[in-house]
Design a protein around this motif. Sequence first.
Motif, mmCIF file in Angstrom:
data_model
loop_
_atom_site.group_PDB
_atom_site.id
_atom_site.type_symbol
_atom_site.label_atom_id
_atom_site.label_comp_id
_atom_site.label_asym_id
_atom_site.label_seq_id
_atom_site.Cartn_x
_atom_site.Cartn_y
_atom_site.Cartn_z
ATOM 1 N N THR A 185 0.857 -1.278 0.034
ATOM 2 C CA THR A 185 0.106 -0.100 -0.041
ATOM 3 C C THR A 185 0.783 1.351 -0.109
ATOM 4 O O THR A 185 0.493 2.266 -0.732
ATOM 5 N N ARG A 186 2.008 1.100 0.633
ATOM 6 C CA ARG A 186 2.703 2.464 0.885
ATOM 7 C C ARG A 186 3.346 2.638 -0.585
ATOM 8 O O ARG A 186 3.511 3.665 -1.150
ATOM 9 N N LYS A 187 3.719 1.509 -1.276
ATOM 10 C CA LYS A 187 4.382 1.629 -2.569
ATOM 11 C C LYS A 187 3.426 1.999 -3.516
ATOM 12 O O LYS A 187 3.790 2.937 -4.286
ATOM 13 N N ALA A 188 2.247 1.761 -3.555
ATOM 14 C CA ALA A 188 1.185 2.279 -4.127
ATOM 15 C C ALA A 188 0.932 3.623 -3.947
ATOM 16 O O ALA A 188 0.558 4.495 -4.646
ATOM 17 N N CYS A 189 0.826 4.325 -2.874
ATOM 18 C CA CYS A 189 0.824 5.590 -2.643
ATOM 19 C C CYS A 189 1.803 6.304 -3.064
ATOM 20 O O CYS A 189 1.663 7.546 -3.601
ATOM 21 N N ARG A 190 3.137 5.954 -2.935
ATOM 22 C CA ARG A 190 4.138 6.699 -3.759
ATOM 23 C C ARG A 190 4.082 6.661 -5.148
ATOM 24 O O ARG A 190 4.148 7.972 -5.720
ATOM 25 N N GLU A 191 3.545 5.643 -5.901
ATOM 26 C CA GLU A 191 3.505 5.850 -7.105
ATOM 27 C C GLU A 191 2.513 6.591 -7.601
ATOM 28 O O GLU A 191 2.416 7.216 -8.717
ATOM 29 N N ILE A 192 1.507 7.124 -6.803
ATOM 30 C CA ILE A 192 0.326 8.229 -7.241
ATOM 31 C C ILE A 192 0.778 9.450 -6.529
ATOM 32 O O ILE A 192 -0.062 10.465 -6.323
ATOM 33 N N GLY A 193 1.845 9.638 -5.921
ATOM 34 C CA GLY A 193 2.375 10.761 -5.346
ATOM 35 C C GLY A 193 1.650 11.387 -4.293
ATOM 36 O O GLY A 193 1.509 12.382 -3.725
ATOM 37 N N MET A 194 1.082 10.420 -3.090
ATOM 38 C CA MET A 194 0.526 10.389 -1.981
ATOM 39 C C MET A 194 1.492 10.160 -1.030
ATOM 40 O O MET A 194 2.201 9.423 -0.788
ATOM 41 N N SER A 195 1.719 11.288 -0.006
ATOM 42 C CA SER A 195 2.435 11.028 1.046
ATOM 43 C C SER A 195 1.795 10.029 2.347
ATOM 44 O O SER A 195 0.603 9.837 2.094
ATOM 45 N N GLU A 196 2.434 9.554 3.235
ATOM 46 C CA GLU A 196 1.899 8.458 4.268
ATOM 47 C C GLU A 196 0.903 9.168 5.058
ATOM 48 O O GLU A 196 -0.118 9.076 5.429
ATOM 49 N N ALA A 197 1.394 10.748 5.359
ATOM 50 C CA ALA A 197 0.529 11.625 6.016
ATOM 51 C C ALA A 197 -0.962 11.753 5.351
ATOM 52 O O ALA A 197 -1.828 11.832 5.896
ATOM 53 N N GLU A 198 -0.752 11.859 4.152
ATOM 54 C CA GLU A 198 -1.954 12.267 3.368
ATOM 55 C C GLU A 198 -3.095 10.958 3.370
ATOM 56 O O GLU A 198 -4.191 11.059 3.441
ATOM 57 N N TYR A 199 -2.045 9.876 3.190
ATOM 58 C CA TYR A 199 -2.880 8.542 3.185
ATOM 59 C C TYR A 199 -3.663 8.368 4.650
ATOM 60 O O TYR A 199 -4.861 8.138 4.670
ATOM 61 N N PHE A 200 -2.973 8.717 5.625
ATOM 62 C CA PHE A 200 -3.589 8.487 6.972
ATOM 63 C C PHE A 200 -4.771 9.497 7.095
ATOM 64 O O PHE A 200 -5.857 9.311 7.863
ATOM 65 N N CYS A 201 -4.394 10.699 6.564
ATOM 66 C CA CYS A 201 -5.758 11.683 6.694
ATOM 67 C C CYS A 201 -6.863 11.057 5.948
ATOM 68 O O CYS A 201 -7.985 11.049 6.406
ATOM 69 N N LEU A 202 -6.795 10.458 4.747
ATOM 70 C CA LEU A 202 -7.964 10.055 4.021
ATOM 71 C C LEU A 202 -8.445 8.807 4.699
ATOM 72 O O LEU A 202 -9.715 8.779 4.575
ATOM 73 N N SER A 203 -7.881 8.018 5.148
ATOM 74 C CA SER A 203 -8.251 6.776 5.759
ATOM 75 C C SER A 203 -9.054 7.299 7.101
ATOM 76 O O SER A 203 -9.840 6.748 7.154
ATOM 77 N N LEU A 204 -8.518 8.207 7.771
ATOM 78 C CA LEU A 204 -9.494 8.511 8.884
ATOM 79 C C LEU A 204 -10.836 9.433 8.641
ATOM 80 O O LEU A 204 -11.903 9.143 8.926
ATOM 81 N N LEU A 205 -10.406 10.085 7.388
ATOM 82 C CA LEU A 205 -11.757 10.957 6.973
ATOM 83 C C LEU A 205 -12.764 9.909 6.274
ATOM 84 O O LEU A 205 -13.833 10.026 6.381
ATOM 85 N N ALA A 206 -12.274 8.951 5.670
ATOM 86 C CA ALA A 206 -13.046 7.628 4.871
ATOM 87 C C ALA A 206 -14.053 7.027 6.084
ATOM 88 O O ALA A 206 -15.105 6.722 5.933
#
Length: 346
Positions: A228-249
């Motif tokens: 998942t972290r690799k897939a985030c990097r590939e679309i230019g999403m930082s881990e912090a952004e991922y965590f924000c989205l996950s929480l908001l979802a």
Amino acid sequence: MSEKIRISSYSFDKYLILRIFTLCFLRKFIMSEPDPHQFRNALGQFATGVTIVTTLDNDAKPVGVTASSFNSVSLDPPLVLWSLAKTAHSMPAYQNSGGFNVHVLASHQSDLSNQFARPSDDKFKDIDWVPCENGFPLLPEYAALFRCKTHFQYEGGDHIIFVGEVIEYQTHNFPVLVFHGGKYAEAKQKSAPATPARPGVDLNSGQFSDDFLLYLLSRAHFQTSYPTRKACREIGMSEAEYFCLSLLAMSGSLSEDDIVIRLEHTGHHPDAEIFARLLRKSWINRDGKNVHISESGRETFIKLLAHSKALEEQLLKHFTDEELAEASKFMKRLIDITGSDIPELW
Ligand SMILES: Cc1cc2nc3c(=O)[nH]c(=O)nc-3n(C[C@H](O)[C@H](O)[C@H](O)COP(=O)(O)O)c2cc1C
């Protein structure tokens, strides 16, 4: 002196006659013509694995049956056997094809076992099988595979015993499916005698062994979150952004301060720049003081979540139901014990 009994012109030892009668009586109950139901139950006490044996029929159509009669015969030459009821529809195929593939099933394959244990014209429906070099079907998953050339066929009462010479074999590290007492089961190894505990961490040298539980937990976390972290990097999403989205979802709309508090335990502190980036990419929308996930943010997050889900599906196959239940209990307790000051996430 033992008494003799005269029958016709022969003389017998009285106790010998008694012994013969007793033996005949016992034989009737122990050995002769078993009650089919009781005999089946007695045989069921022998725990076996479960296999699906596949081959091709005369029209080159794939056939397969579930068989627990599989067993090893010889190491040199490498021989295995299994037996098939003479009444099986697929009998001519096994008698004429010259070979078969034995798939030893993994514990997550009991549905597949049932599918091949029911007579049907299309047992391979929805199965992603491929032909091996002789054309015999290879199933996509198994704990072990033995590709065999039919070496002998023996009469065995109401079954035919097939002995196969193994020409190739493969194994996968799955827990195996077990059949015992007419039911599916999972193999559980007997626990080894307790070994003396080794220190997990040496605070003098800064070294730690793989008994250090917290090392194991973080290593497992890093390895399992890597796709998942690799897939985030590939679309230019930082881990912090991922965590924000996950929480908001999960939580709907939250203030930025709330998000920072709830992500404290992850080590990420999303700042104004992170929120500005999420807004620029249209992954979140502002709603007064709060932010919430946008449609495109949710779509992007779901795609990333699918990576974790796919990995989980693969991983689960390597564990028995009992191991998974234990692991889940252990993790939940660990989260409870260490998370008393962490705010509820949703
Ligand atoms: C766990 C399990 C093990 C089985 N083992 C055997 C076996 O070793 N030999 C056999 O003839 N049938 C066995 N059967 C039954 C066959 O799979 C079933 O009768 C099958 O449909 C026969 O093949 P057919 O569809 O060609 O008639 C087993 C069934 C189950 C559920």
